[in-house]
Design a protein around this motif. Structure first.
Motif, mmCIF file in Angstrom:
data_model
loop_
_atom_site.group_PDB
_atom_site.id
_atom_site.type_symbol
_atom_site.label_atom_id
_atom_site.label_comp_id
_atom_site.label_asym_id
_atom_site.label_seq_id
_atom_site.Cartn_x
_atom_site.Cartn_y
_atom_site.Cartn_z
ATOM 1 N N PHE A 92 -7.027 8.072 -33.347
ATOM 2 C CA PHE A 92 -7.832 8.481 -32.240
ATOM 3 C C PHE A 92 -7.241 7.500 -31.131
ATOM 4 N N PRO A 93 -7.480 7.862 -29.305
ATOM 5 C CA PRO A 93 -6.802 7.015 -28.936
ATOM 6 C C PRO A 93 -6.318 5.798 -28.918
ATOM 7 N N ILE A 94 -5.581 4.865 -29.212
ATOM 8 C CA ILE A 94 -5.206 3.543 -28.617
ATOM 9 C C ILE A 94 -5.274 2.674 -27.541
ATOM 10 N N LYS A 95 -6.018 1.505 -28.123
ATOM 11 C CA LYS A 95 -6.220 0.746 -26.874
ATOM 12 C C LYS A 95 -5.892 -0.013 -26.735
ATOM 13 N N ARG A 96 -5.294 -0.739 -28.172
ATOM 14 C CA ARG A 96 -4.738 -2.264 -28.544
ATOM 15 C C ARG A 96 -4.009 -2.177 -29.557
ATOM 16 N N VAL A 97 -2.583 -3.335 -29.681
ATOM 17 C CA VAL A 97 -1.956 -3.398 -31.139
ATOM 18 C C VAL A 97 -2.187 -4.902 -30.775
ATOM 19 N N TYR A 98 -2.044 -4.930 -32.360
ATOM 20 C CA TYR A 98 -1.848 -6.985 -32.849
ATOM 21 C C TYR A 98 -1.607 -6.686 -34.247
ATOM 22 N N TYR A 99 -0.927 -7.840 -33.888
ATOM 23 C CA TYR A 99 0.166 -7.906 -35.146
ATOM 24 C C TYR A 99 0.173 -9.325 -35.322
ATOM 25 N N MET A 100 -0.520 -9.890 -37.522
ATOM 26 C CA MET A 100 0.113 -10.610 -37.596
ATOM 27 C C MET A 100 1.394 -11.045 -38.587
ATOM 28 N N TYR A 101 1.973 -12.475 -38.579
ATOM 29 C CA TYR A 101 3.181 -12.778 -39.128
ATOM 30 C C TYR A 101 2.614 -14.336 -39.368
ATOM 31 N N ARG A 149 -13.648 -5.361 -44.612
ATOM 32 C CA ARG A 149 -12.146 -5.638 -45.127
ATOM 33 C C ARG A 149 -11.251 -6.821 -45.680
ATOM 34 N N GLU A 150 -11.306 -6.896 -46.263
ATOM 35 C CA GLU A 150 -10.619 -7.794 -46.324
ATOM 36 C C GLU A 150 -8.837 -8.564 -47.076
ATOM 37 N N MET A 151 -7.378 -8.714 -45.816
ATOM 38 C CA MET A 151 -6.370 -8.290 -46.428
ATOM 39 C C MET A 151 -5.232 -9.837 -46.714
ATOM 40 N N PHE A 152 -5.192 -9.556 -47.971
ATOM 41 C CA PHE A 152 -4.336 -11.111 -48.835
ATOM 42 C C PHE A 152 -3.219 -10.469 -49.171
ATOM 43 N N ASP A 153 -2.949 -12.037 -50.041
ATOM 44 C CA ASP A 153 -1.970 -11.563 -50.681
ATOM 45 C C ASP A 153 -0.144 -11.089 -50.060
ATOM 46 N N PHE A 154 -0.301 -11.782 -49.040
ATOM 47 C CA PHE A 154 1.022 -11.566 -47.766
ATOM 48 C C PHE A 154 2.075 -12.168 -48.316
ATOM 49 N N SER A 155 3.230 -11.194 -48.448
ATOM 50 C CA SER A 155 4.073 -11.616 -49.002
ATOM 51 C C SER A 155 4.812 -12.757 -47.772
ATOM 52 N N PRO A 156 5.556 -13.946 -48.229
ATOM 53 C CA PRO A 156 6.120 -14.545 -46.686
ATOM 54 C C PRO A 156 6.625 -14.194 -45.099
ATOM 55 N N ASP A 157 6.748 -12.888 -45.562
ATOM 56 C CA ASP A 157 8.170 -12.179 -44.637
ATOM 57 C C ASP A 157 7.496 -10.996 -44.088
ATOM 58 N N ALA A 158 5.383 -10.821 -44.903
ATOM 59 C CA ALA A 158 5.029 -9.771 -44.265
ATOM 60 C C ALA A 158 4.813 -9.943 -42.734
ATOM 61 N N VAL A 159 4.730 -8.603 -41.406
ATOM 62 C CA VAL A 159 4.346 -8.184 -40.961
ATOM 63 C C VAL A 159 3.653 -7.208 -40.363
ATOM 64 N N LEU A 160 1.971 -7.501 -40.499
ATOM 65 C CA LEU A 160 1.119 -6.800 -40.498
ATOM 66 C C LEU A 160 0.438 -6.189 -38.419
ATOM 67 N N MET A 161 1.005 -4.937 -38.974
ATOM 68 C CA MET A 161 0.553 -4.271 -37.402
ATOM 69 C C MET A 161 -0.967 -3.453 -37.955
ATOM 70 N N VAL A 162 -1.537 -3.662 -36.333
ATOM 71 C CA VAL A 162 -3.189 -3.179 -36.207
ATOM 72 C C VAL A 162 -3.040 -1.908 -34.819
ATOM 73 N N LEU A 163 -3.823 -1.082 -35.197
ATOM 74 C CA LEU A 163 -3.627 0.005 -33.798
ATOM 75 C C LEU A 163 -4.835 0.015 -34.020
ATOM 76 N N ALA A 164 -5.320 -0.330 -32.807
ATOM 77 C CA ALA A 164 -7.215 -0.639 -32.933
ATOM 78 C C ALA A 164 -7.208 0.603 -31.271
ATOM 79 N N SER A 165 -9.001 1.411 -32.105
ATOM 80 C CA SER A 165 -9.107 2.694 -31.309
ATOM 81 C C SER A 165 -10.141 1.210 -29.833
ATOM 82 N N ASP A 166 -10.327 0.705 -29.487
ATOM 83 C CA ASP A 166 -10.623 -0.142 -28.418
ATOM 84 C C ASP A 166 -10.470 -1.734 -28.637
ATOM 85 N N TYR A 167 -10.343 -2.296 -26.977
ATOM 86 C CA TYR A 167 -10.135 -3.640 -27.347
ATOM 87 C C TYR A 167 -11.078 -4.022 -28.200
ATOM 88 N N TYR A 168 -10.612 -5.786 -27.927
ATOM 89 C CA TYR A 168 -11.271 -6.729 -28.315
ATOM 90 C C TYR A 168 -12.476 -6.847 -28.096
#
Ligand code: T46
Length: 139
Positions: free
Chosen positions: A29-38, A95-114
């Protein structure tokens, strides 16, 4: 369930690896937003919602995490632990994200703005949204 694991093609050479993600190519899809969690705390559960329209691809760039998925009919858990793999999620997947390792960096590419109005944060509302959608489609 409208999800898929996408394998990216790293450009590897004697310096290491490089992954390129282009909209409508590797990302469907066309990418409108990128965010990440750490620095996610070990017992945190993130997400716990679906979307009305938004499509996304999740890439765990470092470390690992799990994603519990539910489309109202089936449930599954996907492990994300490879920076060359993306998890495509259509809108109508809880969706539920869980069991993150302490060094996890999860990036998300999204099809629209927040847009908070796009979130379905109540599980009962999610099931009702699915029912309405399937009535509209005549199923
Ligand atoms: C999703 C999963 C995979 C913003 O201001 N802009 C943004 O683009 C996002 C994503 C969040 N925020 C703010 C809203 C909240 O105050 O950041 C805070 C944390 O967001 P949230 O609790 O929605 O984060 P998660 O990890 O529960 O969910 C996120 C996405 O929101 C969601 O679309 O599918 O990751």
């Amino acid at each position: 369930m409208d999800i898929k694991l996408i394998q990216f093609s790293p450009h590897g050479d004697d310096r290491g690896q490089l992954v390129a993600l282009e909209e409508t190519r590797e990302i469907p899809f066309p990418i409108k937003r990128v965010y990440y969690m750490y620095k996610t705390v070990p017992d945190a559960v993130r997400g716990k919602h679906a979307h009305r329209k938004l499509e996304q691809v999740l890439v765990c760039l470092h470390g690992s995490c799990k994603v519990r998925l539910d489309d109202g009919k089936e449930k599954q858990v996907v492990l994300l632990d490879k920076p060359w793999e993306g998890l495509y999620l259509s809108n109508v997947v809880w969706r539920e994200m869980f069991d993150f390792s302490p060094d996890a960096v999860l990036m998300v590419l999204a099809s629209d703005y927040y847009d908070e109005a796009d979130y379905i944060r109540n599980y009962g509302d999610f099931l009702a949204f699915l029912r309405k959608q399937s009535e509209k489609e005549g199923n």
